[in-house]
Design an enzyme around this catalytic site. Structure first.
Site, PDB file in Angstrom:
ATOM      1  N   VAL A  15      39.059  34.638  46.314  1.00  0.00           N
ATOM      2  CA  VAL A  15      37.807  35.105  45.720  1.00  0.00           C
ATOM      3  C   VAL A  15      36.992  33.932  45.166  1.00  0.00           C
ATOM      4  O   VAL A  15      35.775  33.849  45.382  1.00  0.00           O
ATOM      5  CB  VAL A  15      38.090  36.149  44.599  1.00  0.00           C
ATOM      6  CG1 VAL A  15      36.776  36.735  44.105  1.00  0.00           C
ATOM      7  CG2 VAL A  15      39.010  37.261  45.101  1.00  0.00           C
ATOM      8  N   GLU A 131      32.759  44.053  38.396  1.00  0.00           N
ATOM      9  CA  GLU A 131      32.520  44.874  39.590  1.00  0.00           C
ATOM     10  C   GLU A 131      33.596  44.662  40.659  1.00  0.00           C
ATOM     11  O   GLU A 131      34.022  45.592  41.337  1.00  0.00           O
ATOM     12  CB  GLU A 131      31.140  44.532  40.180  1.00  0.00           C
ATOM     13  CG  GLU A 131      30.729  45.364  41.366  1.00  0.00           C
ATOM     14  CD  GLU A 131      30.585  46.837  41.024  1.00  0.00           C
ATOM     15  OE1 GLU A 131      29.616  47.201  40.357  1.00  0.00           O
ATOM     16  OE2 GLU A 131      31.460  47.640  41.420  1.00  0.00           O
ATOM     17  N   VAL A 134      37.356  46.670  41.101  1.00  0.00           N
ATOM     18  CA  VAL A 134      37.640  47.988  41.698  1.00  0.00           C
ATOM     19  C   VAL A 134      36.968  48.100  43.053  1.00  0.00           C
ATOM     20  O   VAL A 134      35.745  47.961  43.165  1.00  0.00           O
ATOM     21  CB  VAL A 134      37.157  49.132  40.781  1.00  0.00           C
ATOM     22  CG1 VAL A 134      37.489  50.485  41.399  1.00  0.00           C
ATOM     23  CG2 VAL A 134      37.765  49.013  39.391  1.00  0.00           C
ATOM     24  N   ILE A 138      32.669  47.291  47.215  1.00  0.00           N
ATOM     25  CA  ILE A 138      31.901  48.519  46.935  1.00  0.00           C
ATOM     26  C   ILE A 138      31.381  48.467  45.498  1.00  0.00           C
ATOM     27  O   ILE A 138      32.169  48.325  44.568  1.00  0.00           O
ATOM     28  CB  ILE A 138      32.780  49.784  47.088  1.00  0.00           C
ATOM     29  CG1 ILE A 138      33.430  49.845  48.473  1.00  0.00           C
ATOM     30  CG2 ILE A 138      31.978  51.034  46.803  1.00  0.00           C
ATOM     31  CD1 ILE A 138      34.394  51.020  48.651  1.00  0.00           C
ATOM     32  N   GLY A 189      50.145  38.465  55.335  1.00  0.00           N
ATOM     33  CA  GLY A 189      49.532  38.083  54.049  1.00  0.00           C
ATOM     34  C   GLY A 189      48.639  39.158  53.474  1.00  0.00           C
ATOM     35  O   GLY A 189      47.771  38.878  52.650  1.00  0.00           O
ATOM     36  N   ASP A 203      48.493  48.636  41.621  1.00  0.00           N
ATOM     37  CA  ASP A 203      47.159  48.034  41.767  1.00  0.00           C
ATOM     38  C   ASP A 203      46.085  49.132  41.838  1.00  0.00           C
ATOM     39  O   ASP A 203      45.054  49.046  41.162  1.00  0.00           O
ATOM     40  CB  ASP A 203      47.142  47.172  43.043  1.00  0.00           C
ATOM     41  CG  ASP A 203      45.753  46.709  43.413  1.00  0.00           C
ATOM     42  OD1 ASP A 203      45.296  45.708  42.855  1.00  0.00           O
ATOM     43  OD2 ASP A 203      45.108  47.374  44.262  1.00  0.00           O
ATOM     44  N   LYS A 207      42.959  50.275  39.057  1.00  0.00           N
ATOM     45  CA  LYS A 207      41.552  50.532  39.383  1.00  0.00           C
ATOM     46  C   LYS A 207      41.126  51.920  38.896  1.00  0.00           C
ATOM     47  O   LYS A 207      40.033  52.092  38.348  1.00  0.00           O
ATOM     48  CB  LYS A 207      41.352  50.409  40.898  1.00  0.00           C
ATOM     49  CG  LYS A 207      41.627  48.991  41.406  1.00  0.00           C
ATOM     50  CD  LYS A 207      41.760  48.942  42.923  1.00  0.00           C
ATOM     51  CE  LYS A 207      42.062  47.531  43.409  1.00  0.00           C
ATOM     52  NZ  LYS A 207      42.479  47.472  44.816  1.00  0.00           N
TER      53      LYS A 207
HETATM   54  P1  NAP Z   1      44.535  33.795  44.869  1.00  0.00           P
HETATM   55  O1  NAP Z   1      44.000  33.588  46.229  1.00  0.00           O
HETATM   56  O2  NAP Z   1      45.988  33.861  44.658  1.00  0.00           O
HETATM   57  O3  NAP Z   1      43.925  32.649  43.937  1.00  0.00           O
HETATM   58  C1  NAP Z   1      44.274  32.514  42.614  1.00  0.00           C
HETATM   59  C2  NAP Z   1      43.682  31.222  42.098  1.00  0.00           C
HETATM   60  O4  NAP Z   1      43.980  31.114  40.721  1.00  0.00           O
HETATM   61  C3  NAP Z   1      44.251  29.985  42.796  1.00  0.00           C
HETATM   62  O5  NAP Z   1      43.223  29.071  43.057  1.00  0.00           O
HETATM   63  C4  NAP Z   1      45.217  29.417  41.761  1.00  0.00           C
HETATM   64  O6  NAP Z   1      45.317  28.004  41.813  1.00  0.00           O
HETATM   65  C5  NAP Z   1      44.529  29.813  40.478  1.00  0.00           C
HETATM   66  N1  NAP Z   1      45.455  29.917  39.367  1.00  0.00           N
HETATM   67  C6  NAP Z   1      46.524  30.713  39.257  1.00  0.00           C
HETATM   68  N2  NAP Z   1      47.130  30.493  38.082  1.00  0.00           N
HETATM   69  C7  NAP Z   1      46.438  29.535  37.456  1.00  0.00           C
HETATM   70  C8  NAP Z   1      46.570  28.853  36.229  1.00  0.00           C
HETATM   71  N3  NAP Z   1      47.588  29.112  35.416  1.00  0.00           N
HETATM   72  N4  NAP Z   1      45.645  27.922  35.899  1.00  0.00           N
HETATM   73  C9  NAP Z   1      44.624  27.637  36.723  1.00  0.00           C
HETATM   74  N5  NAP Z   1      44.458  28.246  37.913  1.00  0.00           N
HETATM   75  C10 NAP Z   1      45.345  29.179  38.267  1.00  0.00           C
HETATM   76  O7  NAP Z   1      43.946  35.136  44.207  1.00  0.00           O
HETATM   77  P2  NAP Z   1      42.665  35.952  44.669  1.00  0.00           P
HETATM   78  O8  NAP Z   1      43.059  36.838  45.789  1.00  0.00           O
HETATM   79  O9  NAP Z   1      41.519  35.042  44.830  1.00  0.00           O
HETATM   80  O10 NAP Z   1      42.460  36.922  43.410  1.00  0.00           O
HETATM   81  C11 NAP Z   1      41.844  36.462  42.235  1.00  0.00           C
HETATM   82  C12 NAP Z   1      41.556  37.675  41.345  1.00  0.00           C
HETATM   83  O11 NAP Z   1      40.722  38.583  42.043  1.00  0.00           O
HETATM   84  C13 NAP Z   1      42.794  38.485  40.952  1.00  0.00           C
HETATM   85  O12 NAP Z   1      42.602  39.029  39.673  1.00  0.00           O
HETATM   86  C14 NAP Z   1      42.806  39.610  41.975  1.00  0.00           C
HETATM   87  O13 NAP Z   1      43.474  40.758  41.540  1.00  0.00           O
HETATM   88  C15 NAP Z   1      41.319  39.865  42.101  1.00  0.00           C
HETATM   89  N6  NAP Z   1      40.927  40.507  43.341  1.00  0.00           N
HETATM   90  C16 NAP Z   1      41.252  39.949  44.523  1.00  0.00           C
HETATM   91  C17 NAP Z   1      40.826  40.565  45.689  1.00  0.00           C
HETATM   92  C18 NAP Z   1      41.123  39.963  47.033  1.00  0.00           C
HETATM   93  O14 NAP Z   1      40.719  40.538  48.042  1.00  0.00           O
HETATM   94  N7  NAP Z   1      41.803  38.838  47.109  1.00  0.00           N
HETATM   95  C19 NAP Z   1      40.088  41.756  45.633  1.00  0.00           C
HETATM   96  C20 NAP Z   1      39.762  42.288  44.388  1.00  0.00           C
HETATM   97  C21 NAP Z   1      40.177  41.662  43.250  1.00  0.00           C
HETATM   98  P3  NAP Z   1      45.944  27.255  43.101  1.00  0.00           P
HETATM   99  O15 NAP Z   1      45.012  27.566  44.241  1.00  0.00           O
HETATM  100  O16 NAP Z   1      45.902  25.823  42.745  1.00  0.00           O
HETATM  101  O17 NAP Z   1      47.301  27.815  43.293  1.00  0.00           O
HETATM  102  N1  HSE Z   2      45.870  44.373  47.067  1.00  0.00           N
HETATM  103  C1  HSE Z   2      44.563  44.915  46.881  1.00  0.00           C
HETATM  104  C2  HSE Z   2      44.294  45.928  47.982  1.00  0.00           C
HETATM  105  C3  HSE Z   2      43.535  43.803  46.890  1.00  0.00           C
HETATM  106  O1  HSE Z   2      45.024  45.932  48.983  1.00  0.00           O
HETATM  107  O2  HSE Z   2      43.400  46.733  47.856  1.00  0.00           O
HETATM  108  C4  HSE Z   2      42.177  44.262  46.456  1.00  0.00           C
HETATM  109  O3  HSE Z   2      42.162  44.701  45.142  1.00  0.00           O
END
Ligand code: NAP
Ligand code: HSE
Length: 428
Positions: A15, A131, A134, A138, A189, A203, A207
């Protein structure tokens, strides 16, 4: 043009990098739309050396997200690390205390600490926007808290976890078992680092808890959600449900009842021909019902770099334009404690049972159901193997209590070979 709005982004994963890309790609467009340049001044992640596919050399680096959150040259702290506790919560609290607006995608943190964070943000006079937390791309938070603000919301129902919907539809389309598709999704993944967050329904329940708070004016109550994951959904149930005209979905439902707020996240049957029944792969869908609007349905990508960053940027643009809203749609101090209610409203149910293949077994089951006041709508018996006869029953609307009484009585008449599978059929 107003002074630039300066972002500090903690978390440069899926993200975070998506947000960096939009800020760069659409710099001119964002400035026109909001009346301000939107810039990034500083970033943070665990590893400074990781190749993230974009150059970050123009931004200051902070190892500690809390330090980033407090920087003088950061106006909005954008938390995209994740996690209920730890650096995410500490840094968001630090940002609020330092008078910064906050944008986050962290549903887990909000589902558990939403009330205290909202109180802190409102006391400090800063925005806390989420936003992206959840249903990914959307804009459901905006729809609920702004577009539908004139409605008494009566029900929210939705598919809010893309990974579970991917698993269920892949099982259905390829005829594979849960274990096979789980392994496949993990290898691709598609699952959270802790897959239990997805398949255990946690999860999606995070939401739902957030949506419920906005919809019903109650404090976020994650623990009040009746929760069941998809781990026990079998390919047999998917096939049999399909035979009876249904699809199985991990469905979240929140509604106010006479007894209190009912919130549940569990596998349910929905009509195969309904929009929810036809939802494929990682797509999310949320239906919101209100007294004036009747029903609206929102559908779109629930996860991924672009969709989630799109939602984050919507929040950033609102703050840039000066839009200020209470965190959960009304002042946090006025959010009520939810009275928890379990699913007492009658619904039709699907039952799958393996009966001993002996004379009178089916008649006994029908009698037990009738004695408990449960009326059968449809029944089907499948070709039996050895001494077991698989039987499917769809009931008319009944309460879960009456059904549980019937199932208790079935267990005492010695015809069931295993505990029946019971799934609620939800009108969507
Ligand atoms: P991600 O790809 O695992 O990235 C997490 C990032 O946070 C990485 O860059 C990681 O650093 C960094 N991080 C983790 N712990 C840290 C710490 N202690 N200090 C500093 N940096 C730290 O996660 P993501 O998928 O982008 O998700 C991020 C957030 O968005 C989460 O809350 C997730 O629930 C939410 N979200 C994600 C999605 C989705 O589709 N991915 C959808 C909705 C909501 P490194 O890269 O160096 O490891
Ligand atoms: N693991 C979540 C999903 C990521 O599959 O919907 C988005 O919140």
């Amino acid at each position: 043009m107003n002074a630039p709005l300066r972002l500090g982004i903690a978390g440069l994963g899926t993200v975070g990098i998506g947000v960096v890309k939009i800020v760069r790609l659409h710099a001119a467009m964002l400035a026109v739309r909001t009346g301000r340049d939107i810039t990034i001044t500083a970033v943070s992640a665990r590893s400074r050396d990781k190749d993230r596919g974009v150059s970050l050399s123009a931004y200051a680096w902070e190892d500690d997200p809390v330090a980033l959150a407090k920087r003088d040259d950061v106006d909005i702290y954008v938390e995209l690390m994740g996690g209920t506790e730890g650096p995410a919560k500490a840094s968001v609290e630090a940002a609020i205390a330092a008078g910064k607006d906050v944008v986050t995608a962290n549903k887990a943190m909000l589902a558990i600490h939403g009330q205290s964070l909202a109180e802190a943000a409102e006391a400090a006079g800063v925005s806390l926007r989420y936003e992206a937390a959840v249903a990914g791309g959307i804009p459901v938070i905006k729809a609920l808290s702004e577009g539908l603000a004139g409605n008494d919301i009566t029900r929210i129902v939705g598919v809010m976890n893309g990974s579970c919907n991917y698993i269920l539809t892949r099982m259905e389309n390829a005829g594979l078992s849960y274990d096979e598709v789980f392994a496949e999704a993990d290898a691709l993944g598609y699952l959270e680092a802790d897959p239990q967050l997805d398949v255990g329904g946690i999860d999606a329940a995070h939401k739902l808890a957030i949506l419920s708070s906005i919809a019903f004016g109650t404090q976020v109550d994650f623990d009040g959600i009746e929760l069941e994951g998809i781990e026990r959904v079998s390919i047999n149930d998917i096939r049999h449900a399909d035979d009876m005209g249904f699809k199985i979905k991990l469905l979240g439902v929140a509604q106010r009842t006479g007894r209190g707020l009912e919130q549940r996240m569990m596998p349910c049957l929905v009509p195969a021909s309904s929009p929810m029944g036809q939802l494929q792969g990682g797509t999310n869908m949320v239906a919101i019902e209100g007294d004036a609007v009747e029903q609206i349905v929102l559908r779109g990508p629930g996860a991924g770099e672009g969709p989630t960053a799109s939602a984050v940027m919507g929040d950033v643009c609102d703050i840039a334009r000066g839009t200020r809203l209470p965190v959960f749609g009304q002042p946090a101090a006025m959010l009520e404690h939810a009275d928890r209610a379990s699913s007492v409203l009658p619904a039709p149910y699907y039952l799958r049972m393996a009966l001993a293949d002996k004379p009178g077994a089916l008649a006994k089951i029908a009698t037990v159901l009738g004695d408990a006041g449960v009326s059968i709508d449809r029944m089907r018996q499948y070709e039996h193997s050895d001494s077991s006869a698989p039987v499917l029953i769809v009931t008319h609307k009944t309460t879960r209590a009456d059904l549980d009484n019937a199932i208790g009585a079935m267990k005492s008449i010695d015809v069931l070979l295993s505990d029946p599978v019971v799934l609620r059929i939800e009108a969507v």
